[in-house]
Design a protein around this motif. Structure first.
Motif, PDB file in Angstrom:
ATOM      1  N   ALA A  43     110.477  -7.356  51.918  1.00  0.00           N
ATOM      2  CA  ALA A  43     110.147  -6.646  50.680  1.00  0.00           C
ATOM      3  C   ALA A  43     109.568  -5.266  50.947  1.00  0.00           C
ATOM      4  O   ALA A  43     109.813  -4.315  50.188  1.00  0.00           O
ATOM      5  CB  ALA A  43     109.169  -7.476  49.857  1.00  0.00           C
ATOM      6  N   ARG A  71     110.376  -3.207  53.159  1.00  0.00           N
ATOM      7  CA  ARG A  71     111.402  -2.247  53.571  1.00  0.00           C
ATOM      8  C   ARG A  71     112.313  -1.851  52.404  1.00  0.00           C
ATOM      9  O   ARG A  71     113.289  -1.113  52.610  1.00  0.00           O
ATOM     10  CB  ARG A  71     112.245  -2.817  54.716  1.00  0.00           C
ATOM     11  N   GLU A  72     111.981  -2.332  51.205  1.00  0.00           N
ATOM     12  CA  GLU A  72     112.743  -1.932  50.024  1.00  0.00           C
ATOM     13  C   GLU A  72     112.652  -0.404  49.904  1.00  0.00           C
ATOM     14  O   GLU A  72     111.561   0.167  49.974  1.00  0.00           O
ATOM     15  CB  GLU A  72     112.160  -2.625  48.790  1.00  0.00           C
ATOM     16  N   THR A 106     112.703   2.076  47.704  1.00  0.00           N
ATOM     17  CA  THR A 106     111.798   2.780  46.787  1.00  0.00           C
ATOM     18  C   THR A 106     110.356   2.636  47.238  1.00  0.00           C
ATOM     19  O   THR A 106     109.609   3.626  47.319  1.00  0.00           O
ATOM     20  CB  THR A 106     111.959   2.247  45.353  1.00  0.00           C
ATOM     21  N   GLU A 124     109.248   1.797  50.246  1.00  0.00           N
ATOM     22  CA  GLU A 124     109.063   2.450  51.539  1.00  0.00           C
ATOM     23  C   GLU A 124     108.934   3.957  51.365  1.00  0.00           C
ATOM     24  O   GLU A 124     108.109   4.603  52.025  1.00  0.00           O
ATOM     25  CB  GLU A 124     110.240   2.107  52.461  1.00  0.00           C
TER      26      GLU A 124
END
Length: 218
Positions: free
Chosen positions: A42, A44-45, A47, A49
């Protein structure tokens, strides 16, 4: 002189067996590891990140330009605030010159004096009023996103022209708009939220250390 016997104080946990303790520890370790496996994805999503990178870049640029980092939080977040301030004053991974950083909850005398005389919701606001200057940074942490003293500090910091960064959890979506950068951990579990806050702030401090030691980046 013989020491008096310790008072026999009853506690509900005294009834727990060794097996109960072992099972509870095993269960929570497993659940924590599973939660982190999901969080690792999650976080590394794109937006989220991007938001974390933008906040960290702004924070580090402010310190590089000579600003002071003010950190605020209650309870476990106060402990993280102390940790973060210490990392910037000391080091995280490489030796470098110290950077100015202050945990606004560090002084028991100041916190209790302001809390007693003005109200607990004013303890961080008064700290910002005393120490914050345009070009400085307020890093404010609230797992719930509703801590009145954190909200008061953010309000004054924005009025004073400080860069404001707020770290919260899934319940703190309402903080958006209250700071220049609002980073929401995609979790409602307080321990995991605070651990992610440490991950993010460690990354920013590590970036400072690498900038001060360019050869270490290779």
């Amino acid at each position: 002189m013989e020491r008096p016997a310790l008072m026999d104080v009853s506690h509900p946990l005294h009834e727990a067996s060794e097996g109960d303790v072992r099972a509870a520890v095993h269960r929570r370790l497993g659940e924590g590891a599973d939660a982190w496996a999901a969080l690792a994805v999650a976080l590394r999503e794109p937006t989220l990140e991007g938001e974390v990178q933008a906040a960290g870049t702004a924070l580090v640029q402010a310190l590089v330009a000579g600003g002071t980092l003010l950190v605020a939080g209650n309870g476990g977040s106060a402990a993280i605030a102390s940790h973060v301030a210490a990392e910037f004053i000391g080091k995280c991974i490489h030796d470098r010159e110290p950077l100015p950083a202050v945990n606004l909850a560090e002084s028991l005398s100041s916190v209790t004096a302001v809390g007693n005389d003005y109200g607990f919701d004013q303890i961080f606001r008064r700290g910002v009023a005393a120490l914050g200057r345009r070009g400085d940074v307020l890093l404010a942490m609230s797992t719930s996103g509703t801590s009145p003293n954190v909200l008061q500090a953010l309000l004054l910091a924005r009025e004073r022209g400080l860069l404001t960064v707020a770290l919260t959890g899934a319940k703190g979506e309402g903080l958006r708009g209250a700071a220049d950068h609002v980073l929401v951990v995609p979790s409602a579990d307080t321990p995991r939220i605070q651990e992610v806050h440490m991950l993010w702030t460690h990354a920013w401090c590590e970036a400072v250390d690498v900038l001060a030691n360019p050869e270490s980046a290779h």
